[in-house]
Design an enzyme around this catalytic site. Structure first.
Site, short mmCIF file in Angstrom:
data_model
loop_
_atom_site.label_atom_id
_atom_site.label_comp_id
_atom_site.label_asym_id
_atom_site.label_seq_id
_atom_site.Cartn_x
_atom_site.Cartn_y
_atom_site.Cartn_z
CG ASP A 96 -2.30 0.58 0.88
OD1 ASP A 96 -2.38 1.82 0.77
OD2 ASP A 96 -3.29 -0.17 0.73
CG HIS A 141 -5.15 4.02 0.66
ND1 HIS A 141 -4.68 2.82 0.21
CD2 HIS A 141 -6.47 4.04 0.39
CE1 HIS A 141 -5.68 2.13 -0.32
NE2 HIS A 141 -6.77 2.86 -0.24
CB VAL A 147 -9.46 2.28 14.39
CG1 VAL A 147 -9.65 1.22 13.32
CG2 VAL A 147 -9.99 3.63 13.89
CB ALA A 205 -9.74 -7.75 -7.12
CB SER A 261 -9.12 0.49 -0.28
OG SER A 261 -9.79 1.66 0.10
#
Length: 316
Positions: free
Chosen positions: A101, A135, A152, A236, A288
């Site tokens: 990433d 990201h 989180v 994917a 994502s």
């Protein structure tokens, strides 16, 4: 002078890789994956050699990730954990997961075991600000967040996390850096590779790298992309990748989520709380964000018996 371009080269073995390094101007490398400056004639000749799997002109991945569709407002901040029943997951053993990433900022919430920067012309000066877009950090938080200095909580906090930085401050990267990162993950014997971005353009080099990782027994999890009915992005879209789409808090497939027969599973990806760069917790959307939750659940299942093959976990 003959014009030269950057090419991705994947070789059968280290001997062939060394020969390429001896014969050509190699810019970057990781194991059997190299990037070199070649003329079109050199590329054509190299591809004919017996220990060369693939020679492909390098190209840019431009991955738009932020989506701004009208969202179903979730009733609870951590609705995603409730939706996939991941509040109290029992994880008996550590599983090795690589996130390819934009990097992962240093924080108490997400512990990175090993990291590597694959953007040659943009070195990392400090791990605190490695991720210039947030990201990769948001992806990592939904996978392995511990609720430490952040609200989180990831789906699995017993992860040995490997971070490969391939996306820059514009969430752009090259196919070559992704290929090299996959080979780096293979070198580190990871169990799972998470790729939360993609490209609509088919790449043979990317396919060969994914195939090599699968052959080594790695499960590859990738986001299908945010192009809606325009289809599923690569990697994917490859059959041997676990392709993850997005659903909202009402359990409906998100409008933006890539549609197609290639989609294997869906997970929460719309209005999800994630940790971003500079330690901020933000409500974000995109496939994502769905992918790392699937990687976390896959790791939790696998941890119960690591002798099981990746195909078993993918099918499960």
């Amino acid at each position: 002078a003959t014009a030269k371009d950057e090419y991705i080269i994947i070789t059968e073995n280290s001997t062939a890789a060394q020969k390429v390094k001896n014969d050509h101007a190699v810019i970057t490398e990781n194991g059997e994956a190299l990037t070199a400056e070649l003329s079109a004639v050199e590329a054509e000749q190299l591809e004919k050699e017996k220990d060369i799997i693939c020679v492909e002109k390098d190209s840019l991945i431009v991955s738009p990730v932020e989506v701004g569709w009208d969202m179903v407002k979730p009733a609870a901040e951590k609705w995603n954990l409730q939706a996939i029943n991941a509040q109290n997951v029992n994880v008996p053993a550590k599983v090795k997961v690589a996130i390819i990433d934009s990097g992962v900022d240093y924080s108490n919430n997400v512990e990175v075991y090993k990291r590597k920067n694959f953007i040659a012309d943009k070195p990392v000066t400090t791990e605190f600000y490695e991720d210039l877009t947030g990201h990769g950090t948001s992806v990592a938080s939904l996978l392995a967040g511990k609720q430490d200095d952040s609200n989180v909580q990831g789906t699995n906090d017993n992860i040995q996390l490997y971070s490969a930085r391939v996306l820059d401050e514009n969430n752009q990267g090259t196919i070559s850096s992704v290929v090299e990162a996959i080979f780096w993950a293979m070198e580190n014997d990871v169990n799972i590779i998470n790729i939360s971005f993609g490209t609509p353009v088919y790449s043979e080099a990317l396919k060969k790298a994914i195939d090599a990782a699968e052959e080594q027994g790695i499960l590859i999890v990738a986001a299908v992309g945010n192009r809606g009915t325009e289809g599923v992005e690569y990697p994917a879209a490859f059959e041997n990748v676990l392709a993850v789409g997005s659903v909202n808090a009402a359990g409906e497939v998100s409008d933006f989520s890539g549609k197609g027969t290639e989609v294997d599973v869906v997970a929460p990806g719309e209005a999800v709380l994630a940790q971003c760069n500079f330690g901020d917790d933000l409500i974000l959307s995109g496939t994502s964000l769905a992918a790392p939750q699937v990687s976390g659940i896959a790791a939790a299942l696998w941890s119960k018996d690591l002798t099981k093959p990746a195909a078993f976990i993918k099918t499960l």
